[in-house]
Design a protein around this motif. Structure first.
Motif, mmCIF file in Angstrom:
data_model
loop_
_atom_site.group_PDB
_atom_site.id
_atom_site.type_symbol
_atom_site.label_atom_id
_atom_site.label_comp_id
_atom_site.label_asym_id
_atom_site.label_seq_id
_atom_site.Cartn_x
_atom_site.Cartn_y
_atom_site.Cartn_z
ATOM 1 N N GLU A 130 36.336 46.012 35.829
ATOM 2 C CA GLU A 130 36.425 46.907 36.978
ATOM 3 C C GLU A 130 35.221 46.639 37.869
ATOM 4 N N THR A 131 35.321 47.073 39.123
ATOM 5 C CA THR A 131 34.197 46.930 40.045
ATOM 6 C C THR A 131 33.801 48.301 40.576
ATOM 7 N N SER A 132 32.568 48.401 41.050
ATOM 8 C CA SER A 132 31.977 49.695 41.356
ATOM 9 C C SER A 132 32.095 50.051 42.831
ATOM 10 N N GLU A 133 31.482 51.205 43.174
ATOM 11 C CA GLU A 133 31.454 51.659 44.561
ATOM 12 C C GLU A 133 30.573 50.783 45.448
ATOM 13 N N GLU A 134 29.833 49.850 44.863
ATOM 14 C CA GLU A 134 29.102 48.875 45.682
ATOM 15 C C GLU A 134 30.045 47.860 46.327
ATOM 16 N N MET A 135 31.295 47.822 45.839
ATOM 17 C CA MET A 135 32.374 47.063 46.472
ATOM 18 C C MET A 135 32.020 45.589 46.708
ATOM 19 N N PRO A 136 31.831 44.833 45.629
ATOM 20 C CA PRO A 136 31.554 43.405 45.818
ATOM 21 C C PRO A 136 32.708 42.724 46.543
ATOM 22 N N GLY A 137 32.366 41.770 47.380
ATOM 23 C CA GLY A 137 33.394 41.035 48.107
ATOM 24 C C GLY A 137 34.199 40.124 47.195
ATOM 25 N N ALA A 138 35.355 39.694 47.689
ATOM 26 C CA ALA A 138 36.224 38.829 46.888
ATOM 27 C C ALA A 138 35.517 37.542 46.492
ATOM 28 N N GLY A 139 34.677 37.016 47.379
ATOM 29 C CA GLY A 139 33.948 35.799 47.045
ATOM 30 C C GLY A 139 33.006 35.997 45.878
ATOM 31 N N GLU A 140 32.309 37.128 45.875
ATOM 32 C CA GLU A 140 31.396 37.395 44.764
ATOM 33 C C GLU A 140 32.159 37.593 43.460
ATOM 34 N N VAL A 141 33.280 38.315 43.520
ATOM 35 C CA VAL A 141 34.103 38.510 42.326
ATOM 36 C C VAL A 141 34.546 37.165 41.770
ATOM 37 N N TYR A 142 35.025 36.300 42.642
ATOM 38 C CA TYR A 142 35.445 34.977 42.189
ATOM 39 C C TYR A 142 34.294 34.213 41.556
ATOM 40 N N ARG A 143 33.115 34.231 42.189
ATOM 41 C CA ARG A 143 32.001 33.439 41.665
ATOM 42 C C ARG A 143 31.532 33.946 40.304
ATOM 43 N N ILE A 144 31.514 35.261 40.107
ATOM 44 C CA ILE A 144 31.138 35.783 38.792
ATOM 45 C C ILE A 144 32.120 35.287 37.740
ATOM 46 N N LEU A 145 33.420 35.383 38.046
ATOM 47 C CA LEU A 145 34.429 34.943 37.084
ATOM 48 C C LEU A 145 34.413 33.426 36.913
ATOM 49 N N ARG A 146 34.147 32.703 38.001
ATOM 50 C CA ARG A 146 34.008 31.243 37.878
ATOM 51 C C ARG A 146 32.904 30.891 36.894
ATOM 52 N N ASN A 147 31.779 31.584 37.003
ATOM 53 C CA ASN A 147 30.655 31.278 36.117
ATOM 54 C C ASN A 147 30.954 31.680 34.678
ATOM 55 N N MET A 148 31.710 32.772 34.495
ATOM 56 C CA MET A 148 32.173 33.100 33.149
ATOM 57 C C MET A 148 33.101 32.002 32.630
ATOM 58 N N GLY A 149 33.916 31.446 33.534
ATOM 59 C CA GLY A 149 34.781 30.339 33.146
ATOM 60 C C GLY A 149 34.000 29.097 32.775
ATOM 61 N N GLU A 150 32.957 28.786 33.544
ATOM 62 C CA GLU A 150 32.127 27.625 33.231
ATOM 63 C C GLU A 150 31.434 27.790 31.881
ATOM 64 N N ARG A 151 31.165 29.012 31.516
ATOM 65 C CA ARG A 151 30.548 29.283 30.215
ATOM 66 C C ARG A 151 31.558 29.146 29.075
ATOM 67 N N GLY A 152 32.825 29.035 29.405
ATOM 68 C CA GLY A 152 33.871 28.965 28.384
ATOM 69 C C GLY A 152 34.352 30.323 27.940
ATOM 70 N N LEU A 153 33.973 31.371 28.690
ATOM 71 C CA LEU A 153 34.277 32.731 28.262
ATOM 72 C C LEU A 153 35.690 33.150 28.639
ATOM 73 N N LEU A 154 36.120 32.866 29.866
ATOM 74 C CA LEU A 154 37.418 33.379 30.330
ATOM 75 C C LEU A 154 38.571 32.917 29.455
ATOM 76 N N ARG A 155 38.537 31.667 29.028
ATOM 77 C CA ARG A 155 39.687 31.151 28.289
ATOM 78 C C ARG A 155 39.823 31.739 26.885
ATOM 79 N N GLN A 156 38.821 32.489 26.442
ATOM 80 C CA GLN A 156 38.898 33.102 25.116
ATOM 81 C C GLN A 156 39.870 34.285 25.095
ATOM 82 N N PHE A 157 40.135 34.873 26.263
ATOM 83 C CA PHE A 157 40.904 36.112 26.325
ATOM 84 C C PHE A 157 42.359 35.823 26.700
ATOM 85 N N PRO A 158 43.302 36.094 25.810
ATOM 86 C CA PRO A 158 44.714 35.865 26.153
ATOM 87 C C PRO A 158 45.285 36.921 27.087
ATOM 88 N N ALA A 159 44.548 38.028 27.285
ATOM 89 C CA ALA A 159 45.006 39.058 28.215
ATOM 90 C C ALA A 159 43.799 39.699 28.876
#
Length: 347
Positions: A240-269
């Motif tokens: 979830e995201t907070s009332e600071e309302m990060p932009g779509a670009g920031e949301v993508y970059r955080i998740l991209r970096n989690m992906g680069e760490r190999g984290l995103l692919r661990q979760f099937p849902a």
């Protein structure tokens, strides 16, 4: 990871600790706080117990940690509930007594900056609960939201499976907590768009891990309470995201970096909350709010497409900075049934 411990739940008449692990906002904004305490007593039958820093603005991380340690150690306290979030709880974690808390597990409720504590407890093998702050959900103007109340009651006082369902109406616009007039009527609600399903062709059951995306990013940067990525295989991610309302670009970059760490692919849902799309700093109108939420969904889908293309995703689920708010178990089971379009959690 060993089987998570579900701490015993309080019963009506029990004492529960009210703490401010992030910020002492109850001292600055007493109206929603006092209302939340009254509802804990009147609607849930619980006895709230405040700690020294609960209403104190500017308490040190060590002082806030001392309150948490004391709350978990006290045998009369049957649950621990955060007053609200904040932005520096990561500095509290080093002062917590891990062995004391592990030896005295209790249900903890909080979200936003309390993502720190949720994942701290999860790493101790203790199931905790994402949701249910005193000032926001319990201190809601006008009346408690019945869907929030039902979920919170099931999580706080009950146990077992609980099916989540989309709300027909949702709220996003706040009014100032400083003025008594705010609390004379309920917040404005608007028709909901429902949940959005992606790759809904499978059933996934796993333990929940996640929280506020901005806080997760800070924890990843500090390498705080983050386990080796392989330990998350098969679990259900919730974001979830907070009332600071990060932009779509920031949301993508955080998740991209989690992906680069190999984290995103661990979760099937993955469950993605309905994004908070209004704040006093960004008072968007209804079309702009809808556009903001759509852009955030697209940012998440972009990252999943690049790093976890097979993951099932459900968007606009009613948890996090949303009204109503459903409680998710951190470390407890979450079942995502794509073909049936159903989500069931275990409290």
């Amino acid at each position: 990871m060993s089987t998570p411990v579900h701490p015993p739940k309080p019963r009506p008449g029990d004492k529960v600790a009210i703490v401010s692990p992030s910020s002492g906002l109850p001292g600055l904004l007493p109206l929603p706080y006092e209302l939340g305490l009254d509802r804990l007593r009147d609607e849930f039958g619980l006895i709230p117990v405040e700690y020294p820093t609960t209403r104190r603005w500017g308490s040190t991380p060590r002082e806030r940690a001392a309150d948490l340690n004391a709350a978990f150690a006290d045998p009369e306290i049957k649950a621990v509930i955060a007053s609200i979030g904040g932005e520096d709880q990561i500095t509290v974690l080093p002062h917590l007594d891990r062995e004391l808390i592990r030896a005295h597990p209790k249900p903890f409720f909080g979200y936003s900056d309390n993502t720190n504590l949720l994942l701290f407890l999860r790493n101790l093998g203790i199931v905790s609960y994402h949701g249910g702050s005193v000032m926001v959900e319990l201190g809601r103007p006008g009346a408690l939201h019945p869907r929030t109340t039902d979920s919170l009651r099931a999580a706080l006082l009950g146990s077992g499976p609980y099916e989540l369902s989309p709300s027909a109406a949702v709220g996003d616009v706040n009014r100032p907590w400083e003025t008594p007039e705010t609390f004379a009527s309920e917040p404005l609600m608007e028709p909901a768009e429902g949940w959005f399903w992606h790759n809904a062709d499978r059933v996934v059951t796993g333990t929940g891990w996640g929280g506020c995306l901005e806080i997760l990013a800070w924890m990843l940067m500090a390498d705080r309470e983050i386990r080796p990525v392989e330990e998350y295989a098969g679990q259900v991610l919730f974001l979830e995201t907070s009332e600071e309302m990060p932009g779509a670009g920031e949301v993508y970059r955080i998740l991209r970096n989690m992906g680069e760490r190999g984290l995103l692919r661990q979760f099937p849902a993955v469950l993605v909350a309905r994004a908070k799309s209004w704040s006093f700093e960004q008072p968007l109108d209804a079309p702009a709010r809808a556009a903001y939420r759509k852009a955030q969904r697209e940012a998440v889908l972009r990252a999943l497409g690049e790093y976890a293309p097979e993951t099932t995703a459900v968007f606009d689920v009613d948890f996090g900075h949303t009204d109503p708010q459903l409680v998710l178990p951190c470390g407890g089971l979450i079942r995502v049934d794509g073909p049936a379009r159903r989500i069931t959690v275990t409290y």
